[in-house]
Design a protein around this motif. Structure first.
Motif, PDB file in Angstrom:
ATOM      1  N   CYS A  20      42.036  58.117  45.672  1.00 15.73           N
ATOM      2  CA  CYS A  20      43.335  57.882  44.866  1.00 15.73           C
ATOM      3  C   CYS A  20      42.976  56.903  43.767  1.00 15.73           C
ATOM      4  CB  CYS A  20      44.369  57.570  45.785  1.00 15.73           C
ATOM      5  SG  CYS A  20      46.057  56.999  45.015  1.00 15.73           S
ATOM      6  N   VAL A  21      42.278  55.766  44.325  1.00 18.71           N
ATOM      7  CA  VAL A  21      41.919  54.603  43.619  1.00 18.71           C
ATOM      8  C   VAL A  21      41.040  54.850  42.299  1.00 18.71           C
ATOM      9  CG1 VAL A  21      40.916  52.294  43.363  1.00 18.71           C
ATOM     10  CG2 VAL A  21      42.537  52.928  45.258  1.00 18.71           C
ATOM     11  N   ALA A  22      40.160  55.764  42.702  1.00 19.03           N
ATOM     12  CA  ALA A  22      39.165  56.077  41.679  1.00 19.03           C
ATOM     13  C   ALA A  22      39.574  57.222  40.739  1.00 19.03           C
ATOM     14  CB  ALA A  22      37.780  56.880  42.262  1.00 19.03           C
ATOM     15  N   THR A  23      40.583  57.743  40.989  1.00 19.08           N
ATOM     16  CA  THR A  23      41.294  58.567  40.106  1.00 19.08           C
ATOM     17  C   THR A  23      42.433  57.757  39.112  1.00 19.08           C
ATOM     18  OG1 THR A  23      41.388  60.606  41.554  1.00 19.08           O
ATOM     19  CG2 THR A  23      43.106  60.583  39.779  1.00 19.08           C
ATOM     20  N   ILE A  62      44.912  64.953  49.694  1.00 17.29           N
ATOM     21  CA  ILE A  62      46.039  63.987  49.742  1.00 17.29           C
ATOM     22  C   ILE A  62      45.590  62.869  48.830  1.00 17.29           C
ATOM     23  CG2 ILE A  62      46.746  62.122  51.305  1.00 17.29           C
ATOM     24  CD1 ILE A  62      46.377  64.053  53.701  1.00 17.29           C
ATOM     25  N   GLY A  63      44.387  62.313  48.518  1.00 15.92           N
ATOM     26  CA  GLY A  63      44.047  61.195  47.548  1.00 15.92           C
ATOM     27  C   GLY A  63      44.276  61.533  46.275  1.00 15.92           C
ATOM     28  N   SER A  64      44.315  62.932  45.884  1.00 20.47           N
ATOM     29  CA  SER A  64      44.164  63.258  44.606  1.00 20.47           C
ATOM     30  C   SER A  64      45.681  63.434  44.253  1.00 20.47           C
ATOM     31  CB  SER A  64      43.493  64.644  44.245  1.00 20.47           C
ATOM     32  OG  SER A  64      42.068  64.261  44.390  1.00 20.47           O
ATOM     33  N   MET A  65      46.288  64.106  45.167  1.00 23.70           N
ATOM     34  CA  MET A  65      47.840  64.112  45.093  1.00 23.70           C
ATOM     35  C   MET A  65      48.584  62.947  45.138  1.00 23.70           C
ATOM     36  SD  MET A  65      50.241  65.490  48.119  1.00 23.70           S
ATOM     37  CE  MET A  65      50.218  64.235  49.110  1.00 23.70           C
ATOM     38  N   LEU A  66      48.119  61.805  45.632  1.00 20.14           N
ATOM     39  CA  LEU A  66      48.792  60.711  45.615  1.00 20.14           C
ATOM     40  C   LEU A  66      48.590  59.956  44.274  1.00 20.14           C
ATOM     41  CD1 LEU A  66      47.899  59.183  49.205  1.00 20.14           C
ATOM     42  CD2 LEU A  66      50.414  59.601  48.258  1.00 20.14           C
ATOM     43  N   ALA A  67      47.538  60.304  43.695  1.00 16.80           N
ATOM     44  CA  ALA A  67      47.029  59.681  42.281  1.00 16.80           C
ATOM     45  C   ALA A  67      47.985  60.355  41.382  1.00 16.80           C
ATOM     46  CB  ALA A  67      45.925  59.953  41.824  1.00 16.80           C
ATOM     47  N   ASP A  68      48.271  61.695  41.389  1.00 15.38           N
ATOM     48  CA  ASP A  68      49.449  62.422  40.477  1.00 15.38           C
ATOM     49  C   ASP A  68      50.775  61.692  40.804  1.00 15.38           C
ATOM     50  OD1 ASP A  68      47.324  63.857  39.170  1.00 15.38           O
ATOM     51  OD2 ASP A  68      47.777  65.542  40.221  1.00 15.38           O
ATOM     52  N   LEU A  69      51.051  61.476  41.850  1.00 18.37           N
ATOM     53  CA  LEU A  69      52.325  61.037  42.300  1.00 18.37           C
ATOM     54  C   LEU A  69      52.471  59.685  41.763  1.00 18.37           C
ATOM     55  CD1 LEU A  69      55.147  61.676  43.893  1.00 18.37           C
ATOM     56  CD2 LEU A  69      53.670  60.517  45.881  1.00 18.37           C
ATOM     57  N   LEU A  70      51.413  58.798  41.927  1.00 19.58           N
ATOM     58  CA  LEU A  70      51.779  57.473  41.624  1.00 19.58           C
ATOM     59  C   LEU A  70      51.770  57.207  39.946  1.00 19.58           C
ATOM     60  CD1 LEU A  70      49.776  55.577  44.411  1.00 19.58           C
ATOM     61  CD2 LEU A  70      52.263  55.743  43.989  1.00 19.58           C
ATOM     62  N   THR A  71      50.996  58.039  39.275  1.00 20.60           N
ATOM     63  CA  THR A  71      50.886  58.240  37.887  1.00 20.60           C
ATOM     64  C   THR A  71      51.771  58.918  36.802  1.00 20.60           C
ATOM     65  OG1 THR A  71      49.074  59.463  37.897  1.00 20.60           O
ATOM     66  CG2 THR A  71      48.381  57.354  38.003  1.00 20.60           C
ATOM     67  N   GLY A  72      52.776  59.731  37.720  1.00 19.26           N
ATOM     68  CA  GLY A  72      53.704  60.158  36.845  1.00 19.26           C
ATOM     69  C   GLY A  72      53.411  61.649  36.629  1.00 19.26           C
ATOM     70  N   TYR A  73      52.411  62.286  37.235  1.00 19.00           N
ATOM     71  CA  TYR A  73      52.226  63.803  36.833  1.00 19.00           C
ATOM     72  C   TYR A  73      52.956  64.470  38.156  1.00 19.00           C
ATOM     73  CZ  TYR A  73      49.050  62.456  33.314  1.00 19.00           C
ATOM     74  OH  TYR A  73      48.324  61.878  32.157  1.00 19.00           O
ATOM     75  N   MET A  74      54.163  64.472  38.106  1.00 16.68           N
ATOM     76  CA  MET A  74      54.933  64.941  39.276  1.00 16.68           C
ATOM     77  C   MET A  74      54.603  66.551  39.447  1.00 16.68           C
ATOM     78  SD  MET A  74      56.058  62.321  40.879  1.00 16.68           S
ATOM     79  CE  MET A  74      57.187  63.223  42.029  1.00 16.68           C
ATOM     80  N   ALA A  75      54.585  67.178  38.313  1.00 15.48           N
ATOM     81  CA  ALA A  75      54.708  68.820  38.305  1.00 15.48           C
ATOM     82  C   ALA A  75      53.273  69.100  39.068  1.00 15.48           C
ATOM     83  CB  ALA A  75      54.807  69.270  36.901  1.00 15.48           C
ATOM     84  N   VAL A  77      51.631  67.475  41.413  1.00 18.81           N
ATOM     85  CA  VAL A  77      51.432  67.078  42.720  1.00 18.81           C
ATOM     86  C   VAL A  77      51.153  67.886  43.688  1.00 18.81           C
ATOM     87  CG1 VAL A  77      52.364  65.974  44.740  1.00 18.81           C
ATOM     88  CG2 VAL A  77      52.600  64.986  42.576  1.00 18.81           C
ATOM     89  N   PRO A  78      51.640  69.137  44.002  1.00 19.83           N
ATOM     90  CA  PRO A  78      51.385  70.228  44.945  1.00 19.83           C
ATOM     91  C   PRO A  78      50.338  70.841  44.208  1.00 19.83           C
ATOM     92  CG  PRO A  78      53.322  70.899  43.730  1.00 19.83           C
ATOM     93  CD  PRO A  78      53.481  69.426  43.272  1.00 19.83           C
ATOM     94  N   ILE A  79      50.064  71.277  43.103  1.00 19.13           N
ATOM     95  CA  ILE A  79      48.855  71.818  42.567  1.00 19.13           C
ATOM     96  C   ILE A  79      47.574  71.063  42.674  1.00 19.13           C
ATOM     97  CG2 ILE A  79      47.916  72.545  40.389  1.00 19.13           C
ATOM     98  CD1 ILE A  79      50.666  72.983  39.105  1.00 19.13           C
ATOM     99  N   THR A  80      47.627  69.795  42.665  1.00 16.44           N
ATOM    100  CA  THR A  80      46.668  68.983  42.749  1.00 16.44           C
ATOM    101  C   THR A  80      46.211  68.966  44.168  1.00 16.44           C
ATOM    102  OG1 THR A  80      46.576  67.734  40.890  1.00 16.44           O
ATOM    103  CG2 THR A  80      45.637  66.664  42.624  1.00 16.44           C
ATOM    104  N   PHE A  81      47.038  69.025  45.129  1.00 19.74           N
ATOM    105  CA  PHE A  81      46.718  68.900  46.574  1.00 19.74           C
ATOM    106  C   PHE A  81      46.013  70.069  46.908  1.00 19.74           C
ATOM    107  CE2 PHE A  81      47.638  70.219  50.807  1.00 19.74           C
ATOM    108  CZ  PHE A  81      47.116  69.168  51.571  1.00 19.74           C
TER     109      PHE A  81
END
Length: 176
Positions: A20-23, A62-75, A77-81
């Motif tokens: 998440c942090v690296a992303t 989970i880490g990648s999904m959290l990065a999308d969630l926290l940076t505003g790429y809501m659409a 989130v499930p795709i990234t996971f």
């Protein structure tokens, strides 16, 4: 729960956080796609290699999904996971198979697993963007950017693997 499972769970949590942090920390915008190139894929690949396919898939996804969630790429989130979990899973499967087959502890299984993960990410996002998000063939513009990101991910995972392979606990996880 035995101590090995606890250590693996703690390591998976740590790698999810690092992913998440690296992303999020270094993001190079890609204006054509409104996305960004980041360092997180190196940790997705590393998660699959160090933790094995299941825990690695969960940590990377989970880490990648959290990065999308926290940076505003809501659409996304499930795709990234799903895509990043598949990438971590494949990196772990390929690494384990090649490491077992060659019996060696070299970078070839890491790089090969990373290449497979990068292909999954590039074409996974193309498939999702072209169908689920409705971009059609315009989504093909993201493929080169995702491959560049994949190359950085392979380099990062190989460098970190080389350094971490000196740690006895990590070495025991990757050869088990």
């Amino acid at each position: 729960m035995n101590s090995t499972k606890i250590l693996k769970l703690v390591t998976a949590s740590l790698l999810a956080a690092l992913t998440c942090v690296a992303t999020m920390v270094i993001q190079v915008p890609t204006p054509v796609t409104n996305g960004y190139i980041h360092l997180g894929d190196g940790f997705v690949i590393l998660s699959g290699i160090l933790l094995g396919p299941v825990y690695g898939a969960l940590a990377g996804g989970i880490g990648s999904m959290l990065a999308d969630l926290l940076t505003g790429y809501m659409a996304y989130v499930p795709i990234t996971f799903i895509i990043k979990a598949c990438a971590g899973l494949l990196a772990g499967v390929v690494y384990k198979a090649l490491q077992k087959k060659t019996g060696s502890f070299h970078l070839l299984p890491v790089i090969t697993g990373g290449i497979c993960a990068a292909i999954v990410v590039a074409f996974g996002y193309f498939a999702a963007e072209s169908t689920i998000l409705g971009y059609g063939l315009a989504a093909a513009a993201s493929i080169p950017h995702n491959f560049v990101q994949g190359i950085f991910g392979i380099i990062i995972s190989a460098v970190l693997f080389e350094a971490l392979s000196k740690v006895p606990f990590i070495r025991s996880m990757t050869t088990a």
